[in-house]
Design an enzyme around this catalytic site. Structure first.
Site, PDB file in Angstrom:
ATOM      1  N   LYS A   1       0.831  -1.204   0.000  1.00  0.00           N
ATOM      2  CA  LYS A   1       0.000   0.000   0.000  1.00  0.00           C
ATOM      3  C   LYS A   1       0.865   1.253   0.000  1.00  0.00           C
ATOM      4  CE  LYS A   1      -3.832  -2.293   0.095  1.00  0.00           C
ATOM      5  NZ  LYS A   1      -3.223  -3.517  -0.395  1.00  0.00           N
ATOM      6  N   ASP A   2       0.297   2.344  -0.551  1.00  0.00           N
ATOM      7  CA  ASP A   2       1.017   3.611  -0.657  1.00  0.00           C
ATOM      8  C   ASP A   2       1.523   4.081   0.701  1.00  0.00           C
ATOM      9  OD1 ASP A   2       0.187   5.134  -3.538  1.00  0.00           O
ATOM     10  OD2 ASP A   2      -1.096   3.486  -2.890  1.00  0.00           O
ATOM     11  N   ALA A   3       2.702   4.704   0.693  1.00  0.00           N
ATOM     12  CA  ALA A   3       3.234   5.279   1.920  1.00  0.00           C
ATOM     13  C   ALA A   3       2.524   6.583   2.260  1.00  0.00           C
ATOM     14  CB  ALA A   3       4.735   5.512   1.789  1.00  0.00           C
TER      15      ALA A   3
END
Length: 353
Positions: A82-84
């Protein structure tokens, strides 16, 4: 020599004009939640943690959990990365852990929301979809109608299934390294790279080839060509299209879609015009199919990928501060940027990190 940076994908265009807006101004502006392929059974040796993280990559989250539980990061299982620069919720699994101890885990940028037991480890790809809630800043009052119109069109026709910028590394570094590997001595490169990094740079090349095919067919992603390998959205299987006209009603109903290449020795090849388009995308990078054969670690084996993806559960609403909130769901492996690219003015569009 071909370009050293990834091809910048372009929008297909919708019934309404794109508008200006910014996203990922803060992590809370980009919320993503996994839709699991199955729910934990409630029994078994594996403990599953439903974790919310903020401004933290999945790898950094695993590092924090490993430190807290005194375990090796490699023991954890995840369904996806998942995106940071986001708030995300996802399942993490670990075998033979104390559920009570796991439930109490917390860090500055993550918290455990739920803990369940299951009979097996969570593995990459064990999810059905991702649900997004994205806030756009700097929009105007007229942009809500445009967002609603173009989201409705995406729900009908699907979104171009581009790989996002994160696939290529910072400034496209992974792509260039992957091209160097394929054009040089792959085993010498593999001796200097960790297996995970070696796989990432090769997947960047595959992704660039795929994105180029999407762009070549951008205005007809919902149209089958003779010789296509059609992707079945219910199970991910492919079959050769002999009579495109006969199969087109299923394509219009989003049961099937044209597929594109993730090159490798095990990938099935189309015929006719689709084959010519894919061969041209590979040649533009000065690559040949045989360069993907016999790579170290048995990587880049090749597969097909749909050229478009369904966009479901679409909604748009105006917020009190003049922003817009978009909501939609994408199948696993699809990028939210593919939807945002169809909505936002490309002159100021950006993707945060």
């Amino acid at each position: 020599m071909p370009p050293r940076t990834p091809t910048r994908p372009v929008p297909r265009g919708g019934p309404a004009a794109p508008f200006r807006g910014r996203y990922k101004v803060a992590p809370e502006d980009f919320v993503v939640e996994e839709v699991p392929a199955y729910v934990p059974a409630g029994n078994g040796d594996h403990v599953w943690l439903w974790v919310e993280k903020r401004g933290l990559s999945t790898f950094d989250l695993l590092h924090g959990l490993a430190d807290a539980l005194d375990r090796d990061e490699r023991e954890f299982g995840v369904a996806g990365l998942k995106d940071a620069q986001a708030v995300s919720r996802q399942w993490i699994s670990i075998e033979h852990a104390d559920p009570a101890r796991c439930r109490e885990l917390a860090g500055e940028r993550f918290r455990v929301l739920d803990v369940k037991r299951h009979v097996n480890k969570l593995r990459m790809g064990h999810l059905r979809a991702n649900r997004f809630a994205i806030t756009l800043r700097g929009t105007s009052a007229d942009d809500l109608a445009a967002a609603q119109q173009n989201l409705a069109e995406l729900a009908r026709r699907g979104a171009p299934n581009y790989f996002g910028e994160q696939r290529f590394g910072k400034r496209g570094a992974n792509l260039q390294k992957g091209l160097d590997v394929l054009r040089g001595n792959a085993r010498q490169f593999a001796a200097r790279m960790p297996r995970r990094v070696f796989g990432l740079v090769l997947s960047a090349v595959q992704s660039e080839v795929f994105n180029r095919v999407v762009m070549a067919r951008l205005q007809s992603l919902d149209t089958l060509l003779p010789g296509d390998l059609a992707w079945k959205h219910d199970n991910g299987a492919c079959f050769p299209v002999v009579d495109a006209a006969a199969e087109q009603p299923r394509c219009a109903a989003f049961a099937i879609s044209p597929s594109g290449p993730m090159p490798g020795p095990e990938m099935t090849l189309p015929t006719g015009e689709p084959a010519a388009i894919e061969a041209a995308a590979l040649a533009a990078l000065e690559l040949r199919p045989e360069q993907f054969a016999n790579l170290p670690f048995n990587l880049a084996r090749g597969e097909r990928r749909p050229l478009r993806v369904p966009v479901t559960e679409v909604a748009a609403e105006a917020l009190a501060d003049g922003a817009l909130r978009l909501s939609f769901t994408l199948p696993k492996g699809a990028y939210a940027t593919s939807v945002l690219r169809e909505l936002l003015d490309d002159t100021i569009w950006f993707g945060g990190d």
